[in-house]
Write a protein that holds these residues in place. Sequence first.
Motif, PDB file in Angstrom:
ATOM      1  N   GLY A  78       0.819  -1.209   0.000  1.00 56.26           N
ATOM      2  CA  GLY A  78       0.000   0.000   0.000  1.00 56.26           C
ATOM      3  C   GLY A  78       0.852   1.258   0.000  1.00 56.26           C
ATOM      4  N   ALA A  79       0.216   2.409  -0.060  1.00 59.02           N
ATOM      5  CA  ALA A  79       0.906   3.698  -0.170  1.00 59.02           C
ATOM      6  C   ALA A  79       1.817   3.995   1.018  1.00 59.02           C
ATOM      7  CB  ALA A  79      -0.115   4.816  -0.341  1.00 59.02           C
ATOM      8  N   ARG A  80       1.532   3.459   2.187  1.00 59.34           N
ATOM      9  CA  ARG A  80       2.371   3.690   3.369  1.00 59.34           C
ATOM     10  C   ARG A  80       3.396   2.579   3.596  1.00 59.34           C
ATOM     11  NH1 ARG A  80      -2.694   4.219   4.818  1.00 59.34           N
ATOM     12  NH2 ARG A  80      -2.608   2.468   6.267  1.00 59.34           N
ATOM     13  N   GLY A  81       3.385   1.561   2.741  1.00 62.61           N
ATOM     14  CA  GLY A  81       4.288   0.425   2.891  1.00 62.61           C
ATOM     15  C   GLY A  81       5.699   0.735   2.443  1.00 62.61           C
ATOM     16  N   GLN A  82       6.658   0.121   3.141  1.00 64.51           N
ATOM     17  CA  GLN A  82       8.071   0.287   2.805  1.00 64.51           C
ATOM     18  C   GLN A  82       8.786  -1.055   2.944  1.00 64.51           C
ATOM     19  OE1 GLN A  82      10.072   3.432   4.984  1.00 64.51           O
ATOM     20  NE2 GLN A  82       8.111   4.450   5.336  1.00 64.51           N
ATOM     21  N   ILE A  83       9.562  -1.399   1.918  1.00 62.61           N
ATOM     22  CA  ILE A  83      10.422  -2.571   1.963  1.00 62.61           C
ATOM     23  C   ILE A  83      11.831  -2.051   1.714  1.00 62.61           C
ATOM     24  CG2 ILE A  83      10.908  -4.863   1.055  1.00 62.61           C
ATOM     25  CD1 ILE A  83       8.039  -4.509   2.123  1.00 62.61           C
ATOM     26  N   GLN A  84      12.743  -2.417   2.601  1.00 62.66           N
ATOM     27  CA  GLN A  84      14.106  -1.904   2.440  1.00 62.66           C
ATOM     28  C   GLN A  84      15.136  -2.969   2.780  1.00 62.66           C
ATOM     29  OE1 GLN A  84      13.475   1.464   4.934  1.00 62.66           O
ATOM     30  NE2 GLN A  84      14.095   0.413   6.811  1.00 62.66           N
ATOM     31  N   ARG A  85      16.259  -2.900   2.081  1.00 56.23           N
ATOM     32  CA  ARG A  85      17.455  -3.699   2.340  1.00 56.23           C
ATOM     33  C   ARG A  85      17.178  -5.203   2.443  1.00 56.23           C
ATOM     34  NH1 ARG A  85      20.372  -0.812   7.251  1.00 56.23           N
ATOM     35  NH2 ARG A  85      18.581  -1.691   8.311  1.00 56.23           N
ATOM     36  N   LEU A  86      16.418  -5.725   1.469  1.00 58.01           N
ATOM     37  CA  LEU A  86      16.049  -7.140   1.467  1.00 58.01           C
ATOM     38  C   LEU A  86      16.448  -7.795   0.156  1.00 58.01           C
ATOM     39  CD1 LEU A  86      14.545  -9.552   2.772  1.00 58.01           C
ATOM     40  CD2 LEU A  86      12.456  -8.687   1.681  1.00 58.01           C
ATOM     41  N   GLY A  87      17.039  -8.982   0.253  1.00 53.02           N
ATOM     42  CA  GLY A  87      17.355  -9.777  -0.925  1.00 53.02           C
ATOM     43  C   GLY A  87      16.467 -10.999  -1.000  1.00 53.02           C
ATOM     44  N   VAL A  88      16.132 -11.394  -2.229  1.00 53.47           N
ATOM     45  CA  VAL A  88      15.406 -12.639  -2.482  1.00 53.47           C
ATOM     46  C   VAL A  88      16.261 -13.404  -3.486  1.00 53.47           C
ATOM     47  CG1 VAL A  88      13.287 -13.702  -3.320  1.00 53.47           C
ATOM     48  CG2 VAL A  88      13.174 -11.535  -2.060  1.00 53.47           C
ATOM     49  N   GLY A  89      16.880 -14.481  -3.026  1.00 53.87           N
ATOM     50  CA  GLY A  89      17.811 -15.232  -3.868  1.00 53.87           C
ATOM     51  C   GLY A  89      17.247 -16.569  -4.313  1.00 53.87           C
ATOM     52  N   GLY A  90      17.467 -16.899  -5.571  1.00 51.18           N
ATOM     53  CA  GLY A  90      17.000 -18.171  -6.100  1.00 51.18           C
ATOM     54  C   GLY A  90      15.490 -18.274  -6.153  1.00 51.18           C
ATOM     55  N   ALA A  91      14.835 -17.187  -6.493  1.00 48.58           N
ATOM     56  CA  ALA A  91      13.368 -17.153  -6.525  1.00 48.58           C
ATOM     57  C   ALA A  91      12.817 -17.890  -7.735  1.00 48.58           C
ATOM     58  CB  ALA A  91      12.884 -15.707  -6.554  1.00 48.58           C
ATOM     59  N   ASP A  92      11.648 -18.501  -7.555  1.00 53.77           N
ATOM     60  CA  ASP A  92      10.855 -19.066  -8.632  1.00 53.77           C
ATOM     61  C   ASP A  92       9.419 -18.655  -8.329  1.00 53.77           C
ATOM     62  OD1 ASP A  92       9.587 -20.449 -10.632  1.00 53.77           O
ATOM     63  OD2 ASP A  92      10.146 -22.438  -9.899  1.00 53.77           O
ATOM     64  N   VAL A  93       8.982 -17.557  -8.961  1.00 56.68           N
ATOM     65  CA  VAL A  93       7.674 -16.978  -8.656  1.00 56.68           C
ATOM     66  C   VAL A  93       6.805 -17.053  -9.910  1.00 56.68           C
ATOM     67  CG1 VAL A  93       6.452 -14.907  -7.901  1.00 56.68           C
ATOM     68  CG2 VAL A  93       8.697 -15.437  -6.937  1.00 56.68           C
ATOM     69  N   GLN A  94       5.631 -17.680  -9.768  1.00 55.19           N
ATOM     70  CA  GLN A  94       4.708 -17.838 -10.888  1.00 55.19           C
ATOM     71  C   GLN A  94       3.319 -17.369 -10.476  1.00 55.19           C
ATOM     72  OE1 GLN A  94       4.977 -21.726 -12.802  1.00 55.19           O
ATOM     73  NE2 GLN A  94       6.916 -22.054 -11.729  1.00 55.19           N
ATOM     74  N   GLY A  95       2.730 -16.498 -11.305  1.00 52.12           N
ATOM     75  CA  GLY A  95       1.404 -15.984 -11.024  1.00 52.12           C
ATOM     76  C   GLY A  95       0.681 -15.628 -12.306  1.00 52.12           C
ATOM     77  N   PHE A  96      -0.495 -15.060 -12.162  1.00 49.02           N
ATOM     78  CA  PHE A  96      -1.328 -14.723 -13.313  1.00 49.02           C
ATOM     79  C   PHE A  96      -1.094 -13.291 -13.778  1.00 49.02           C
ATOM     80  CE2 PHE A  96      -5.377 -13.321 -15.229  1.00 49.02           C
ATOM     81  CZ  PHE A  96      -5.462 -14.234 -16.260  1.00 49.02           C
ATOM     82  N   GLU A  97      -1.250 -12.327 -12.868  1.00 43.18           N
ATOM     83  CA  GLU A  97      -1.174 -10.908 -13.211  1.00 43.18           C
ATOM     84  C   GLU A  97      -0.532 -10.139 -12.056  1.00 43.18           C
ATOM     85  OE1 GLU A  97      -4.594  -7.604 -13.521  1.00 43.18           O
ATOM     86  OE2 GLU A  97      -4.788  -9.229 -14.962  1.00 43.18           O
ATOM     87  N   ALA A  98       0.266  -9.111 -12.384  1.00 41.31           N
ATOM     88  CA  ALA A  98       1.015  -8.333 -11.380  1.00 41.31           C
ATOM     89  C   ALA A  98       1.892  -9.277 -10.563  1.00 41.31           C
ATOM     90  CB  ALA A  98       0.089  -7.507 -10.497  1.00 41.31           C
ATOM     91  N   VAL A  99       2.935  -9.787 -11.220  1.00 41.69           N
ATOM     92  CA  VAL A  99       3.816 -10.794 -10.638  1.00 41.69           C
ATOM     93  C   VAL A  99       5.240 -10.249 -10.606  1.00 41.69           C
ATOM     94  CG1 VAL A  99       4.661 -13.167 -10.829  1.00 41.69           C
ATOM     95  CG2 VAL A  99       2.377 -12.586 -11.683  1.00 41.69           C
ATOM     96  N   GLY A 100       5.875 -10.301  -9.420  1.00 36.81           N
ATOM     97  CA  GLY A 100       7.253  -9.859  -9.274  1.00 36.81           C
ATOM     98  C   GLY A 100       7.997 -10.720  -8.280  1.00 36.81           C
ATOM     99  N   GLY A 101       9.299 -10.781  -8.421  1.00 33.24           N
ATOM    100  CA  GLY A 101      10.095 -11.555  -7.480  1.00 33.24           C
ATOM    101  C   GLY A 101      10.022 -11.018  -6.064  1.00 33.24           C
ATOM    102  N   LEU A 102       9.939  -9.694  -5.929  1.00 35.24           N
ATOM    103  CA  LEU A 102       9.807  -9.078  -4.611  1.00 35.24           C
ATOM    104  C   LEU A 102       8.372  -8.634  -4.357  1.00 35.24           C
ATOM    105  CD1 LEU A 102      11.301  -8.128  -2.028  1.00 35.24           C
ATOM    106  CD2 LEU A 102      11.524  -5.893  -3.137  1.00 35.24           C
ATOM    107  N   VAL A 103       7.782  -7.892  -5.297  1.00 36.32           N
ATOM    108  CA  VAL A 103       6.450  -7.318  -5.094  1.00 36.32           C
ATOM    109  C   VAL A 103       5.597  -7.498  -6.348  1.00 36.32           C
ATOM    110  CG1 VAL A 103       5.165  -5.200  -4.587  1.00 36.32           C
ATOM    111  CG2 VAL A 103       7.399  -5.563  -3.545  1.00 36.32           C
ATOM    112  N   GLY A 104       4.352  -7.936  -6.153  1.00 37.79           N
ATOM    113  CA  GLY A 104       3.413  -8.020  -7.269  1.00 37.79           C
ATOM    114  C   GLY A 104       2.969  -6.636  -7.717  1.00 37.79           C
ATOM    115  N   ARG A 105       2.391  -5.846  -6.796  1.00 34.72           N
ATOM    116  CA  ARG A 105       2.001  -4.464  -7.092  1.00 34.72           C
ATOM    117  C   ARG A 105       2.483  -3.572  -5.964  1.00 34.72           C
ATOM    118  NH1 ARG A 105      -3.486  -3.033  -9.674  1.00 34.72           N
ATOM    119  NH2 ARG A 105      -2.207  -3.602 -11.449  1.00 34.72           N
ATOM    120  N   ASN A 106       3.103  -2.446  -6.336  1.00 37.94           N
ATOM    121  CA  ASN A 106       3.672  -1.524  -5.356  1.00 37.94           C
ATOM    122  C   ASN A 106       3.080  -0.129  -5.497  1.00 37.94           C
ATOM    123  OD1 ASN A 106       5.556  -0.501  -3.381  1.00 37.94           O
ATOM    124  ND2 ASN A 106       6.620   0.452  -5.090  1.00 37.94           N
ATOM    125  N   HIS A 107       2.608   0.402  -4.376  1.00 37.72           N
ATOM    126  CA  HIS A 107       2.223   1.808  -4.271  1.00 37.72           C
ATOM    127  C   HIS A 107       3.118   2.527  -3.258  1.00 37.72           C
ATOM    128  CE1 HIS A 107      -1.554   1.593  -6.564  1.00 37.72           C
ATOM    129  NE2 HIS A 107      -1.743   0.431  -5.999  1.00 37.72           N
TER     130      HIS A 107
END
Length: 177
Positions: free
Chosen positions: A58-87
């Motif tokens: 959401g608009a007030r959300g914050q993600i900082q200093r995080l790694g995602v290693g060796g990801a395998d992410v599968q979805g339909f729509e708005a798909v990301g290794g860290l975040v699907g949708r970011n505001h």
Amino acid sequence: DKAFVLTNDIDLSGTTPQTVGNNTIRFNGIFDGQFHTLNNLTIFMPEQKFVGTFGYIGARGQIQRLGVGGADVQGFEAVGGLVGRNHGQITGCYVTGSVSGKEWDAGGLIGSNIGGAVSGCFAEATVVSTGQYAGGLVGYNMGDVVTDCFARGTVSGFNFVGGLVGANDNGQLVHCY
């Protein structure tokens, strides 16, 4: 609306994690990875929207200093290794691995960045989409700034495909490659 701190690397092999946040309940807290990594993340939700380590920030959300290693992410729509949708705000994060989406907005780091700020991030990922808006870092960027970021990897999709961003709609890309 809480603050969270990751104190160690975590190996997610053999687990079935769910995404944090969705269209109904968005993550509006602060998550500080303290430069730690979530390793071997596998999320298989091929018929779901807003898929990633964090599904919807959401608009007030914050993600900082995080790694995602060796990801395998599968979805339909708005798909990301860290975040699907970011505001919100994403700072100093990275993803390695693979991301795949079927419809709209697939990105190595973020599927769709709608009014969110992204800085100091990178993705080294293979991004595959059978739909539109596929990018090595962000699938679809609308209306905000992506600063000091880069992407490496292979990106494929049907329409609006880019090594860094699939489509940039009234946003700014500053010092990125």
